[in-house]
Design an enzyme around this catalytic site. Structure first.
Site, PDB file in Angstrom:
ATOM      1  N   ASP A   1     -60.316 -18.571   9.739  1.00 59.46           N
ATOM      2  CA  ASP A   1     -61.487 -19.447   9.879  1.00 59.46           C
ATOM      3  C   ASP A   1     -61.567 -20.546   8.764  1.00 59.46           C
ATOM      4  O   ASP A   1     -61.395 -20.262   7.650  1.00 59.46           O
ATOM      5  CB  ASP A   1     -62.992 -17.703   9.871  1.00 59.46           C
ATOM      6  CG  ASP A   1     -63.744 -18.887  10.196  1.00 59.46           C
ATOM      7  OD1 ASP A   1     -64.396 -19.935  10.202  1.00 59.46           O
ATOM      8  OD2 ASP A   1     -64.676 -18.480  10.043  1.00 59.46           O
TER       9      ASP A   1
ATOM     10  N   ALA B   1     -70.728 -34.863  11.848  1.00 63.03           N
ATOM     11  CA  ALA B   1     -70.712 -34.216  11.085  1.00 63.03           C
ATOM     12  C   ALA B   1     -68.937 -35.277  10.986  1.00 63.03           C
ATOM     13  O   ALA B   1     -68.196 -35.662  10.122  1.00 63.03           O
ATOM     14  CB  ALA B   1     -70.424 -33.104  11.860  1.00 63.03           C
TER      15      ALA B   1
ATOM     16  N   TYR C   1     -72.714 -32.828  16.618  1.00 60.69           N
ATOM     17  CA  TYR C   1     -70.594 -33.278  16.063  1.00 60.69           C
ATOM     18  C   TYR C   1     -70.650 -34.691  15.734  1.00 60.69           C
ATOM     19  O   TYR C   1     -69.977 -34.334  14.767  1.00 60.69           O
ATOM     20  CB  TYR C   1     -70.238 -33.070  17.417  1.00 60.69           C
ATOM     21  CG  TYR C   1     -69.089 -32.834  17.900  1.00 60.69           C
ATOM     22  CD1 TYR C   1     -68.349 -32.474  17.483  1.00 60.69           C
ATOM     23  CD2 TYR C   1     -68.663 -34.261  18.335  1.00 60.69           C
ATOM     24  CE1 TYR C   1     -66.990 -32.509  17.501  1.00 60.69           C
ATOM     25  CE2 TYR C   1     -67.401 -34.784  18.065  1.00 60.69           C
ATOM     26  CZ  TYR C   1     -66.256 -33.708  18.552  1.00 60.69           C
ATOM     27  OH  TYR C   1     -64.367 -34.171  18.514  1.00 60.69           O
TER      28      TYR C   1
END
Lengths: 295, 508
Positions: free
Chosen positions: A102, A203, A200
């Protein structure tokens, strides 16, 4: 482009391409070797691609493999798909391994990089492609006044966090090798928020900024850091909810007249990883058919 | 994992789905026969794993078919034929509403299975299926009815006729559909037309697309179990005369889609008392006026035209095979042909053409070869390089000839599209749809020309393959051709009046 040529030879097509049933939507890797050239400096390189079990990451991993690279195929949950990508990489003339992590977890990234180095001996190229579960669904998106810090923070933590963890983990190896390529998959929405996905896009913009400052720092170690900014890319699982009307809108505004495919993105990534781009750093290469044009 | 829908007959066990390919009235039993297995790849999203789907075909014996036909006739008389048209419309609308929900399980199955069964691109199937189904919302169904009947109430009861007297229209008690599979879901069109006139229905799906008619019929049966007896979908081996004889003997009407040969073969077996409607081979073409080639229009014109040509790999009879392009626009016809070629290559990247048989590939190769070496002045062949995915043949002069399909098209330059379309005259019996992009002042003169040529439908370029509700399919009324009209003449009405003992005798 293969179209538009006057057809002067007939019957050079001995057989139709065999279409695997149900695989029509899988990206196809055009073997670079069959087209008669190879991007220099990729054979034998060790390449880690995050989020490589499907979509853009898969196409990037397979394109590296077709150029003779060793690809570490990172995945989060789909071990079966990652294993299939590794098999396909071998079939294409490369080699590889599947590696679970992850990328939002600092220690998981460090462990993954250590695993890759333990297996392959080094790490030459990192492609930060993994995207935290995000649906590009214009009908369901959060409006600006519904998007608070928690949403933005989550995206920043996932996108920027992942690339920071990765830099932290790979820089010691790349510095010791005095060479390395770090490539971030971002988005042309940073330049042209045609559909404003606030969290989104913010970021991804953060990743672009971090990428430049990182490039400034590590250039002297022979490490380049660049971004590839695709436009709306299909088919990918994330873009599946982006339906026909928005797709047509993007196509109308795109000089090349179609949407981006995962293979299109792979071409730009390979260029930045190859010797051809050895003097290119701190850049953002847009792969969107000319939708965004700027310096 | 997938959720199995037990009620509609899905049987799920350990990742295997068994899907019976027939729907028959309660009380009629068909034995499961051969099975065709397909493997559905996992969708990649949400942890879906690959699934094995077994399509089960029924064993159909002559006795079973005779029983089925009798059962449908009986059920139709007892239920469907007694319904008001508005109730039928509600019934179909309810089924369509379910299908227009992206989360409806059978729709998801259709979206996943149809590309596997037909070879068509999955995005195309997903998009076109919902577009087609929207043609059957309630408001569109009334459009179909009103297009064919001055007063659709004649389907429910005797209504005053325009020439005096009274008129009633009755649908067939048993309507047999021979469906085609070139466009997935077109079977729904045929089923809906029959149901709108309250026809008891037995449909034979095409071997290449055995799914959609069954899934839709199941939805209908789910919504109104009391009407389920009047509707059956059964695949049997085409041309099996022993099976078909007892069915056709009981049919009031037969509708058949397919190639000229296939339709002719069915026609020979239909008994004389039954009405026979055929939808055979058709050719469509497009007309691009110079107005559509203006600097701000040409790219869009080309994009829309490529969609008409490429959708469902040109297998729809509504897809153009020939394009007339007028000189005098900002983009010359030869440049437009090159643009179209580039657009078709982009379409190929976006929605790849399905696989073609060896003989189809060969036909495309000879098509290319014939024109690459024709020696005709200015003729050029644009083609995909490594395969037969698409072909554009450009000609300097007007002309008209069919192509091998699968995304292959003739582009003919002309000075005036309105006169150039005369080139299509030799194909008169086959002409069907024409896509037009032309100034309003020239639309009607062109339409008159096209009507004389034998064309039955004129649509915008970009909309050629999506016929509107109420379209007179191949120039005929969809519904009126299915019904039998019954007239009460004014004499009977007047005479009846006289037979009322209380009516005053006027001596006339």
């Amino acid at each position: 482009m293969s179209n538009g040529t006057v057809h002067d030879k007939m019957a050079h097509e001995a057989t139709e391409m065999a279409h695997e049933p149900g695989m029509a939507h899988e990206p196809t890797v055009q073997s670079a070797t069959s087209q008669g050239f190879m991007a220099p400096g990729l054979r034998g390189k060790v390449v880690l691609v995050t989020g490589a079990s499907r979509g853009i990451g898969r196409a990037v991993a397979l394109a590296f493999a077709a150029h003779g690279a060793f690809v570490a195929v990172n995945y989060l949950s789909r071990a079966d798909l990652a294993a299939a990508v590794v098999d396909e990489a071998r079939r294409l003339g490369g080699d590889g391994m599947a590696v679970q992590a992850d990328v939002r977890q600092r220690h998981a990234v460090a462990r993954m990089v250590a695993e890759v180095v333990a297996a392959a001996g080094r790490i030459d190229v990192v492609v930060n492609n993994a995207l935290t579960n995000y649906r590009f669904d214009p009908k369901q998106r959060q409006l600006a006044w519904e998007t608070g810090w928690p949403q933005v923070e989550a995206q920043v933590a996932a996108s920027l966090g992942a690339v920071v963890h990765m830099a932290e983990a790979v820089l010691p190896y790349m510095q010791a090798q005095a060479s390395g390529r770090i490539i971030h998959i971002v988005s042309n929405l940073v330049d042209f928020p045609l559909v404003p996905y606030h969290d989104y896009t913010a970021a991804k913009a953060a990743v672009v900024g971090y990428s430049r400052s990182l490039a400034a720092e590590v250039g002297r170690f022979g490490i380049t850091v660049n971004c590839v900014a695709p436009g709306l890319t299909v088919p990918t699982d994330a873009s599946r909810p982006t339906k026909e009307d928005v797709r047509e809108q993007v196509i109308r505004l795109t000089p090349m007249g179609r949407l981006v495919t995962p293979d299109d993105v792979a071409g730009a990534v390979l260029f930045l990883a190859s010797d051809w781009a050895r003097m290119v750093t701190g850049q953002c290469l847009r792969v969107d058919g000319g939708l965004v044009m700027r310096d | 994992m997938f959720v199995a829908e037990g009620r509609a007959g899905w049987l799920a066990a350990e990742g295997v789905i068994r899907l019976p390919l027939w729907v028959v009235p309660p009380g009629v039993d068909l034995t499961p026969g051969r099975t065709v297995a397909v493997s559905l790849p996992g969708s990649g999203a949400g942890g879906d794993a690959p699934v094995r789907v077994e399509l089960v075909y029924p064993e159909v014996t002559p006795a079973a078919m005779a029983g089925l036909a009798a059962a449908v006739r009986k059920a139709c008389a007892a239920s469907l034929a007694r319904l008001k048209t508005a109730e039928v419309v509600d019934w179909i609308d309810a089924a369509v509403a379910r299908w227009l929900d992206p989360d409806y399980l059978p729709r998801q199955w259709a979206e996943r299975l149809l590309p596997l069964l037909t070879g068509y691109d999955a995005e195309t199937v997903r998009l076109e299926l919902k577009r087609l189904l929207r043609t059957f919302r309630r408001k569109e169904l009334w459009r179909f009815l009103d297009a064919d009947f001055a007063n659709p109430d004649v389907l429910d009861a005797f209504r005053p006729g325009p020439a005096g007297g009274w008129v009633r229209a009755l649908g067939p008690r048993l309507l047999v559909h021979y469906l085609s599979g070139n466009v997935p879901g077109l079977s729904v069109w045929s089923l809906v037309m029959g149901l709108l006139v309250k026809a008891g229905t037995i449909a034979k799906p095409a071997s290449g697309e055995p799914l959609m008619a069954v899934l839709f019929a199941r939805t209908l049966a789910d919504i109104r179990p009391d009407l389920a007896g009047a509707l059956a979908v059964v695949p049997w081996r085409g041309g099996d005369e022993a099976v078909e004889a007892p069915l056709l003997a009981q049919a009031d009407a037969v509708v058949a889609y397919g190639s000229d040969q296939a339709v002719a073969a069915i026609a020979r077996r239909v008994p004389p008392h039954a009405r026979f409607l055929r939808y055979g081979h058709r050719i469509s073409f497009a007309v691009i006026g110079r107005e559509a080639l203006a600097p701000d229009r040409y790219a869009d014109t080309c994009h829309r035209l490529a969609d008409d040509i490429c959708v469902y790999d040109q297998q729809s009879c509504m897809s153009p095979q020939v394009v007339f392009v007028e000189r005098g626009g900002a983009v010359a016809p030869a440049a437009f042909a090159a643009l179209l070629a580039a657009e078709m290559e982009r379409y190929q990247v976006r929605r790849p053409r399905g696989p073609v048989a060896a003989e189809e590939a060969l036909a495309i190769q000879s098509f290319r070869g014939a024109f690459a070496f024709s020696g005709a002045e200015g003729t050029r062949v644009f083609a995909s390089t490594d395969d037969t995915a698409w072909t554009v043949v450009y000609h300097e002069e007007p002309g008209f000839a069919p192509t091998p399909l699968n995304r292959s098209v003739h582009v003919h330059a002309c000075d005036d599209v309105v006169t150039a379309v005369e080139a299509a005259a030799p194909y008169r019996p086959y002409l069907q749809s024409v896509g037009v992009a032309i100034h309003p002042a020239r639309l009607f003169p062109l339409a008159e020309r096209l009507a004389e040529l034998g064309v039955s439908r004129i649509a915008a370029v970009g909309e050629m393959t999506r016929a509107m509700a109420g379209w007179h399919h191949d120039g005929r009324p969809n519904l009126a051709d299915l019904v039998r009209f019954v007239d009460i003449e004014p004499s009977a009405e007047r005479w009846a009046e006289r037979l009322d003992a209380d009516v005053e005798w006027d001596g006339a």
